[in-house]
Scaffold this motif. Structure first.
Motif, PDB file in Angstrom:
ATOM      1  N   VAL A 170     -15.952  -1.988 -93.444  1.00  0.00           N
ATOM      2  CA  VAL A 170     -15.669  -3.367 -93.623  1.00  0.00           C
ATOM      3  C   VAL A 170     -16.677  -4.117 -94.240  1.00  0.00           C
ATOM      4  CG1 VAL A 170     -13.952  -3.429 -91.626  1.00  0.00           C
ATOM      5  CG2 VAL A 170     -16.296  -3.950 -91.308  1.00  0.00           C
ATOM      6  N   SER A 171     -17.842  -4.064 -94.411  1.00  0.00           N
ATOM      7  CA  SER A 171     -18.716  -4.975 -95.152  1.00  0.00           C
ATOM      8  C   SER A 171     -20.023  -4.134 -95.591  1.00  0.00           C
ATOM      9  CB  SER A 171     -19.003  -6.295 -94.395  1.00  0.00           C
ATOM     10  OG  SER A 171     -19.856  -5.546 -93.249  1.00  0.00           O
ATOM     11  N   LYS A 172     -20.768  -4.848 -96.164  1.00  0.00           N
ATOM     12  CA  LYS A 172     -22.085  -4.324 -96.765  1.00  0.00           C
ATOM     13  C   LYS A 172     -23.143  -5.526 -96.890  1.00  0.00           C
ATOM     14  CE  LYS A 172     -24.042  -2.663-101.148  1.00  0.00           C
ATOM     15  NZ  LYS A 172     -23.590  -2.004-102.788  1.00  0.00           N
ATOM     16  N   PHE A 173     -24.251  -4.966 -96.022  1.00  0.00           N
ATOM     17  CA  PHE A 173     -25.427  -6.359 -96.109  1.00  0.00           C
ATOM     18  C   PHE A 173     -26.367  -5.690 -97.150  1.00  0.00           C
ATOM     19  CE2 PHE A 173     -24.517  -7.525 -91.689  1.00  0.00           C
ATOM     20  CZ  PHE A 173     -22.975  -7.657 -91.769  1.00  0.00           C
ATOM     21  N   THR A 174     -26.533  -6.239 -98.337  1.00  0.00           N
ATOM     22  CA  THR A 174     -27.485  -5.871 -99.261  1.00  0.00           C
ATOM     23  C   THR A 174     -28.940  -6.380 -99.237  1.00  0.00           C
ATOM     24  OG1 THR A 174     -25.698  -5.784-100.963  1.00  0.00           O
ATOM     25  CG2 THR A 174     -28.014  -5.678-101.651  1.00  0.00           C
ATOM     26  N   LYS A 233     -26.094 -13.987 -79.744  1.00  0.00           N
ATOM     27  CA  LYS A 233     -26.091 -15.328 -79.372  1.00  0.00           C
ATOM     28  C   LYS A 233     -26.629 -16.049 -81.010  1.00  0.00           C
ATOM     29  CE  LYS A 233     -27.829 -18.818 -76.550  1.00  0.00           C
ATOM     30  NZ  LYS A 233     -28.781 -19.081 -75.660  1.00  0.00           N
ATOM     31  N   GLY A 234     -27.612 -15.593 -81.553  1.00  0.00           N
ATOM     32  CA  GLY A 234     -27.936 -16.129 -82.691  1.00  0.00           C
ATOM     33  C   GLY A 234     -27.406 -15.466 -84.113  1.00  0.00           C
ATOM     34  N   SER A 235     -26.480 -14.662 -83.870  1.00  0.00           N
ATOM     35  CA  SER A 235     -25.518 -13.977 -85.020  1.00  0.00           C
ATOM     36  C   SER A 235     -26.450 -13.193 -86.072  1.00  0.00           C
ATOM     37  CB  SER A 235     -24.642 -15.120 -85.528  1.00  0.00           C
ATOM     38  OG  SER A 235     -23.846 -14.222 -86.437  1.00  0.00           O
ATOM     39  N   ARG A 236     -27.456 -12.421 -85.648  1.00  0.00           N
ATOM     40  CA  ARG A 236     -28.454 -11.762 -86.524  1.00  0.00           C
ATOM     41  C   ARG A 236     -28.649 -10.519 -86.386  1.00  0.00           C
ATOM     42  NH1 ARG A 236     -33.585 -15.885 -85.148  1.00  0.00           N
ATOM     43  NH2 ARG A 236     -32.744 -15.291 -83.044  1.00  0.00           N
ATOM     44  N   ILE A 237     -28.977  -9.803 -87.415  1.00  0.00           N
ATOM     45  CA  ILE A 237     -29.310  -8.283 -87.207  1.00  0.00           C
ATOM     46  C   ILE A 237     -30.557  -8.093 -87.972  1.00  0.00           C
ATOM     47  CG2 ILE A 237     -27.794  -7.529 -88.998  1.00  0.00           C
ATOM     48  CD1 ILE A 237     -27.013  -5.145 -87.552  1.00  0.00           C
ATOM     49  N   ILE A 266     -33.911  -9.873 -91.981  1.00  0.00           N
ATOM     50  CA  ILE A 266     -33.218 -10.468 -91.160  1.00  0.00           C
ATOM     51  C   ILE A 266     -31.944 -10.950 -91.807  1.00  0.00           C
ATOM     52  CG2 ILE A 266     -32.830 -12.391 -89.175  1.00  0.00           C
ATOM     53  CD1 ILE A 266     -35.811 -12.452 -89.468  1.00  0.00           C
ATOM     54  N   PHE A 267     -30.838 -10.559 -91.192  1.00  0.00           N
ATOM     55  CA  PHE A 267     -29.015 -11.028 -91.807  1.00  0.00           C
ATOM     56  C   PHE A 267     -28.532 -11.656 -90.915  1.00  0.00           C
ATOM     57  CE2 PHE A 267     -31.137  -7.150 -93.723  1.00  0.00           C
ATOM     58  CZ  PHE A 267     -30.778  -7.078 -95.197  1.00  0.00           C
ATOM     59  N   ASP A 268     -27.598 -12.415 -91.582  1.00  0.00           N
ATOM     60  CA  ASP A 268     -26.656 -13.242 -90.701  1.00  0.00           C
ATOM     61  C   ASP A 268     -25.616 -12.363 -90.580  1.00  0.00           C
ATOM     62  OD1 ASP A 268     -24.099 -14.817 -90.441  1.00  0.00           O
ATOM     63  OD2 ASP A 268     -25.269 -16.361 -90.823  1.00  0.00           O
ATOM     64  N   LEU A 269     -25.104 -12.105 -89.337  1.00  0.00           N
ATOM     65  CA  LEU A 269     -23.989 -11.178 -88.900  1.00  0.00           C
ATOM     66  C   LEU A 269     -22.668 -11.534 -89.460  1.00  0.00           C
ATOM     67  CD1 LEU A 269     -24.707 -10.275 -85.218  1.00  0.00           C
ATOM     68  CD2 LEU A 269     -24.114  -8.469 -87.146  1.00  0.00           C
ATOM     69  N   LYS A 270     -22.431 -12.841 -89.649  1.00  0.00           N
ATOM     70  CA  LYS A 270     -21.191 -13.339 -89.899  1.00  0.00           C
ATOM     71  C   LYS A 270     -20.634 -13.228 -91.385  1.00  0.00           C
ATOM     72  CE  LYS A 270     -20.628 -16.586 -85.940  1.00  0.00           C
ATOM     73  NZ  LYS A 270     -20.604 -17.774 -85.559  1.00  0.00           N
ATOM     74  N   THR A 271     -21.845 -13.632 -91.954  1.00  0.00           N
ATOM     75  CA  THR A 271     -21.808 -13.447 -93.569  1.00  0.00           C
ATOM     76  C   THR A 271     -22.494 -12.123 -94.248  1.00  0.00           C
ATOM     77  OG1 THR A 271     -23.779 -14.719 -94.115  1.00  0.00           O
ATOM     78  CG2 THR A 271     -21.931 -15.955 -93.501  1.00  0.00           C
ATOM     79  N   GLY A 272     -23.246 -11.580 -93.669  1.00  0.00           N
ATOM     80  CA  GLY A 272     -23.935 -10.310 -94.206  1.00  0.00           C
ATOM     81  C   GLY A 272     -25.171 -10.883 -95.077  1.00  0.00           C
ATOM     82  N   LYS A 273     -25.436 -12.284 -95.125  1.00  0.00           N
ATOM     83  CA  LYS A 273     -26.334 -12.574 -96.142  1.00  0.00           C
ATOM     84  C   LYS A 273     -27.892 -12.489 -95.641  1.00  0.00           C
ATOM     85  CE  LYS A 273     -28.283 -17.236 -97.900  1.00  0.00           C
ATOM     86  NZ  LYS A 273     -28.008 -18.685 -97.794  1.00  0.00           N
ATOM     87  N   TYR A 274     -28.681 -12.071 -96.468  1.00  0.00           N
ATOM     88  CA  TYR A 274     -30.115 -11.922 -96.011  1.00  0.00           C
ATOM     89  C   TYR A 274     -30.657 -13.236 -95.921  1.00  0.00           C
ATOM     90  CZ  TYR A 274     -35.167 -11.107 -96.957  1.00  0.00           C
ATOM     91  OH  TYR A 274     -36.476 -10.997 -96.844  1.00  0.00           O
ATOM     92  N   GLY A 308     -31.157  -0.864-100.982  1.00  0.00           N
ATOM     93  CA  GLY A 308     -30.889  -0.538 -99.692  1.00  0.00           C
ATOM     94  C   GLY A 308     -29.639  -1.370 -99.237  1.00  0.00           C
ATOM     95  N   ALA A 309     -28.977  -1.036 -98.175  1.00  0.00           N
ATOM     96  CA  ALA A 309     -28.075  -1.791 -97.548  1.00  0.00           C
ATOM     97  C   ALA A 309     -27.805  -1.456 -96.154  1.00  0.00           C
ATOM     98  CB  ALA A 309     -26.528  -1.786 -98.294  1.00  0.00           C
ATOM     99  N   ILE A 310     -27.131  -2.435 -95.039  1.00  0.00           N
ATOM    100  CA  ILE A 310     -26.419  -2.172 -94.153  1.00  0.00           C
ATOM    101  C   ILE A 310     -25.271  -1.960 -94.211  1.00  0.00           C
ATOM    102  CG2 ILE A 310     -26.280  -2.775 -91.566  1.00  0.00           C
ATOM    103  CD1 ILE A 310     -28.886  -4.587 -91.922  1.00  0.00           C
ATOM    104  N   TYR A 311     -24.384  -0.907 -93.715  1.00  0.00           N
ATOM    105  CA  TYR A 311     -22.908  -0.924 -94.053  1.00  0.00           C
ATOM    106  C   TYR A 311     -22.445  -0.879 -92.615  1.00  0.00           C
ATOM    107  CZ  TYR A 311     -23.676   1.060 -98.726  1.00  0.00           C
ATOM    108  OH  TYR A 311     -24.027   1.192 -99.905  1.00  0.00           O
ATOM    109  N   ALA A 312     -21.614  -1.715 -92.412  1.00  0.00           N
ATOM    110  CA  ALA A 312     -20.826  -2.145 -91.222  1.00  0.00           C
ATOM    111  C   ALA A 312     -19.248  -1.590 -91.247  1.00  0.00           C
ATOM    112  CB  ALA A 312     -20.647  -3.649 -91.074  1.00  0.00           C
ATOM    113  N   TYR A 313     -19.134  -0.798 -89.935  1.00  0.00           N
ATOM    114  CA  TYR A 313     -17.676  -0.076 -89.912  1.00  0.00           C
ATOM    115  C   TYR A 313     -17.139  -0.678 -88.765  1.00  0.00           C
ATOM    116  CZ  TYR A 313     -19.979   3.329 -92.958  1.00  0.00           C
ATOM    117  OH  TYR A 313     -20.837   3.963 -93.871  1.00  0.00           O
ATOM    118  N   SER A 314     -15.649  -0.823 -88.662  1.00  0.00           N
ATOM    119  CA  SER A 314     -14.944  -1.106 -87.431  1.00  0.00           C
ATOM    120  C   SER A 314     -14.766   0.090 -86.784  1.00  0.00           C
ATOM    121  CB  SER A 314     -13.543  -1.845 -88.103  1.00  0.00           C
ATOM    122  OG  SER A 314     -12.708  -1.928 -86.929  1.00  0.00           O
TER     123      SER A 314
END
Length: 349
Positions: free
Chosen positions: A41-45, A62-66, A78-86, A341-347
């Motif tokens: 569903v998404s990719k955090f670059t 709570k802080g919506s971070r990964i 550190i990335f924003d969980l909602k937007t995938g933004k670094y 590199g990236a973080i790949y998110a799956y449902s």
């Protein structure tokens, strides 16, 4: 690689495109599955400047971070969980391994294998608050939410010792309480029971599982891993009394926690480094860096296991994190040449 337009929405055509890309690279098994158990569903670059090896992920709901441990780059991304933004990175960590966020205190705990320490950071400004000395190769962690104690394996071969330490840190008072000495120069992942004082640690040097009593700080038993070699990852189905142990040789051993008996072995790819059990869906997720696939097994009513699929991630994708409350599974895919590199998110739904 695929690039969805919206971080958490992706049509079937993108999934088909994503899969076909990996077919051309020879990363998808020849067997076809009628429905993928994980839907990308998404990719955090990551920033292009971040290269090299990676280790575990951490999450702050709570802080919506990964968070991502970039070992070679000596930093945690550190990335924003909602937007995938670094967002930024925490730098100055010699070898970051494991990351835990205590949301009620807004504190970030990172094991630094190079410095031999647990480093504690302010979750608001990312400033270093304290460094608790441990032995070198401070690595995997386990957290007890009832006591707020953090368990950390450290020492061993990198400390030129034939034994390792399981150190216990009080995250409220920020002090080390005790060390449990374990014979063997390499400890790996661990799992804690919530309904009892039992915990389990991978003793990779001995190819066995160590059962401990957390209250007594003592070793209870050791269980040999006979169906796999180099046991590094672990997941627990506490309600079902099953412990899952993934080995680099390409196996998941299934143990009965009531008896310590190794019941069966599930085939996976080489190079696994994390393992997760999805209690709601009765699934196991095993990311394997050797073939760039996530092996997904379903647990049946009689503790039978069925391979649901081999979902493509990417070369070197060996570290993953399950976020059940978000309905997501995340995998780190390291840089490949000029591709960041990236973080790949799956449902997981």
């Amino acid at each position: 690689m695929w690039q969805p337009r919206d971080p958490f929405q992706m049509s079937r055509k993108y999934l088909a495109l994503f899969s076909s890309c990996f077919i051309t690279l020879g990363l998808i098994a020849s067997q076809a599955y009628p429905q993928e158990p994980l839907r990308p569903v998404s990719k955090f670059t990551m920033p292009a400047s971040v290269q090299g090896k990676f280790d575990h992920l951490g999450i702050d709901y709570k802080g919506s971070r990964i968070f991502v441990a970039a070992e070679t780059a000596h930093q945690v991304l550190i990335f924003d969980l909602k937007t995938g933004k670094y967002l930024k990175s925490i730098e100055g960590i010699e070898i970051p391994h494991a990351i835990f966020v205590r949301e009620d205190l807004n504190r970030i705990y990172i094991t630094d294998g190079g410095a031999g320490a647990l480093k504690i950071y302010d979750g608001a400004n990312y400033g270093l608050l304290k460094s608790i000395p441990l032995k070198v190769d401070a690595d995997s962690i386990g957290y007890d939410p009832a006591t707020h104690l953090l368990y950390i394996d450290n020492g061993g071969g990198d400390a030129h010792e034939t034994f390792s330490m399981l150190s216990i840190v009080d995250t409220t008072r920020e002090v080390k309480l005790a060390d449990v000495k374990i014979d063997g120069d390499t400890l790996e992942a661990m799992a804690l029971e919530r309904s009892s004082d039992r915990m389990y640690v991978n003793n990779a040097a001995k190819n066995e599982i160590v059962e401990l009593n957390r209250k007594a700080h003592s070793i209870v038993a050791s269980w040999p891993v006979k169906l796999g070699k180099r046991n590094v990852a672990m997941a627990l189905d506490e309600a079902g009394r099953r412990l899952f142990v993934a080995s680099r040789s390409g196996n998941i051993s299934v143990f009965d926690t009531a008896t310590g008996k190794e019941l069966t072995s599930l085939a996976i790819g080489k190079g696994v480094d994390d393992l997760a059990f999805d209690a709601a869906n009765k699934r196991l997720y095993a990311p394997c860096g050797g073939d760039g696939l996530i092996y997904v097994y379903r647990q049946g009513a009689k503790n039978e296991y069925t391979l649901l699929g081999k979902v493509p991630s990417g070369p070197g994708g060996k570290n993953g994190l399950l976020a059940e409350s978000l309905g997501r599974y995340f995998v780190i895919v390291p840089p490949q040449g000029s591709t960041p590199g990236a973080i790949y998110a799956y449902s997981i739904q």
